[in-house]
Design an enzyme around this catalytic site. Structure first.
Site, PDB file in Angstrom:
ATOM      1  N   HIS A  37       0.846  -1.212   0.007  1.00  0.00           N
ATOM      2  CA  HIS A  37      -0.017   0.144  -0.034  1.00  0.00           C
ATOM      3  C   HIS A  37       0.966   1.183   0.014  1.00  0.00           C
ATOM      4  O   HIS A  37       0.554   2.282  -0.598  1.00  0.00           O
ATOM      5  CB  HIS A  37      -0.707   0.139   1.035  1.00  0.00           C
ATOM      6  CG  HIS A  37      -2.023  -1.091   1.130  1.00  0.00           C
ATOM      7  ND1 HIS A  37      -2.012  -2.198   2.271  1.00  0.00           N
ATOM      8  CD2 HIS A  37      -3.004  -1.380   0.718  1.00  0.00           C
ATOM      9  CE1 HIS A  37      -2.762  -3.062   1.964  1.00  0.00           C
ATOM     10  NE2 HIS A  37      -3.357  -2.351   0.982  1.00  0.00           N
ATOM     11  N   GLU A 150      -0.331  -4.566  -8.864  1.00  0.00           N
ATOM     12  CA  GLU A 150      -0.495  -5.745  -9.989  1.00  0.00           C
ATOM     13  C   GLU A 150      -0.782  -7.092  -9.144  1.00  0.00           C
ATOM     14  O   GLU A 150      -1.048  -8.059  -9.986  1.00  0.00           O
ATOM     15  CB  GLU A 150       0.625  -5.593 -10.641  1.00  0.00           C
ATOM     16  CG  GLU A 150       0.748  -4.401 -11.747  1.00  0.00           C
ATOM     17  CD  GLU A 150       2.034  -4.536 -12.501  1.00  0.00           C
ATOM     18  OE1 GLU A 150       2.879  -5.074 -12.470  1.00  0.00           O
ATOM     19  OE2 GLU A 150       2.135  -3.184 -13.476  1.00  0.00           O
ATOM     20  N   SER A 188      -2.322  -8.615   2.999  1.00  0.00           N
ATOM     21  CA  SER A 188      -2.864  -8.464   4.298  1.00  0.00           C
ATOM     22  C   SER A 188      -3.490  -9.931   4.991  1.00  0.00           C
ATOM     23  O   SER A 188      -3.348 -10.219   5.980  1.00  0.00           O
ATOM     24  CB  SER A 188      -4.366  -7.845   4.305  1.00  0.00           C
ATOM     25  OG  SER A 188      -3.916  -6.330   3.659  1.00  0.00           O
TER      26      SER A 188
END
Ligand code: PAF
Length: 285
Positions: A37, A150, A188
């Protein structure tokens, strides 16, 4: 950094920025922020005057209630990361703000062909949930740029198609996957891996790369055979393989000898954790 929770206050801010002719960059997330992120945010800062990050764990893109419940929610840690990255706005609405009449709506955004194949076959409704929330965020924020990793390659193609075909005046910027030194892609979901699984997980990317090398060397073997033997290697390591195949990287059609731009897309289970990864490659005939 302003934390905005309501659509009303968001609108006011957006109008203010638009009047000042600021370029807005949106990084949509479901929180539990990691280096992947951060790379999106750093790029957003290069492209845009104002960087907005959204954190919203979108219930309609989860195909099981358990998966939604298990999704790691780390709002306070995320806020600290975003403050450190000096973003302008964190949009973190409650579910009732985004779906005021509940999650069973009358209107959804769908990109049918691309959404029902590959990952979409295993997770029915998932991509419709993604495109619906992305459409909502694009309508609310009207960004000039939006940034997608991606690693979620099918999601990226679907969002690009949505933007093109529904004429959203938004530039979709794709960002290469961020990996640990051992090749494991940041996700995550890595948090769900136990110590042993965490050690095994990088094997997925290794086998993707190895498969591509064998395909490129093409010493007489058929793609199907190469893929089969890679799947066997994954199984031997303890992965349960859902998807591991070669596709055209522009259309996501199954591999054909004519296609130059290709990608291996993989979705596997390691224990109770679903890991996805991919790598593109070019075949010159
Ligand atoms: O990739 C994600 O985190 C989500 O699918 C997204 C794009 C934020 C939509 O909820």
């Amino acid at each position: 950094m302003h934390i905005i929770k309501t659509i009303d206050s968001l609108y006011k801010k957006i109008q203010f920025f638009k009047k000042k002719q600021k370029k807005i960059g949106l990084v949509p997330t479901m929180g539990n922020l990691h280096k992947g992120h951060i790379k999106l945010i750093l790029l957003a800062k290069k492209y845009a005057d104002i960087v907005i990050v959204s954190i919203f764990v979108n219930p309609i893109q989860f195909d099981s209630a358990l998966d939604l419940k298990k999704y790691p929610q780390t709002f306070l840690e995320d806020c600290l990361i975003l403050k450190k990255e000096k973003i302008d706005i964190l949009f973190a609405p409650d579910i009732s703000e985004v779906y005021p009449d509940g999650i069973k709506m009358h209107t959804y955004i769908d990109v049918p062909k691309l959404s029902k194949t590959i990952e979409g076959k295993s997770r029915p409704g998932h991509f419709t949930g993604v495109t619906t929330i992305i459409g909502k965020l694009f309508n609310l924020i009207q960004p000039h740029f939006s940034f997608f990793g991606e690693k979620d390659y099918q999601q990226l193609l679907i969002v690009k198609t949505l933007v093109k075909e529904l004429n959203y005046p938004i530039n979709i910027i794709s960002v290469p996957t961020v990996r640990l030194e051992n090749g494991l892609a940041f996700s995550s979901r890595n948090k769900h891996l136990n110590d042993l699984e965490f050690k095994k997980a990088p094997f997925l990317y290794k086998i993707i790369k190895k498969t591509i090398n064998i395909i490129i060397q093409n010493n007489g073997k058929k793609i199907y055979e190469i893929i089969c033997s890679s799947k066997i290697s994954l199984r031997k390591k303890g992965f349960l393989v859902d998807i591991f195949d070669v596709y055209n990287s522009e259309t996501l059609d199954v591999f054909s000898k004519k296609s130059k731009n290709n990608i291996i897309l993989a979705s596997v289970w390691l224990g109770k954790t679903r890991l996805i990864d991919n790598e593109k490659f070019i075949l010159l005939n």
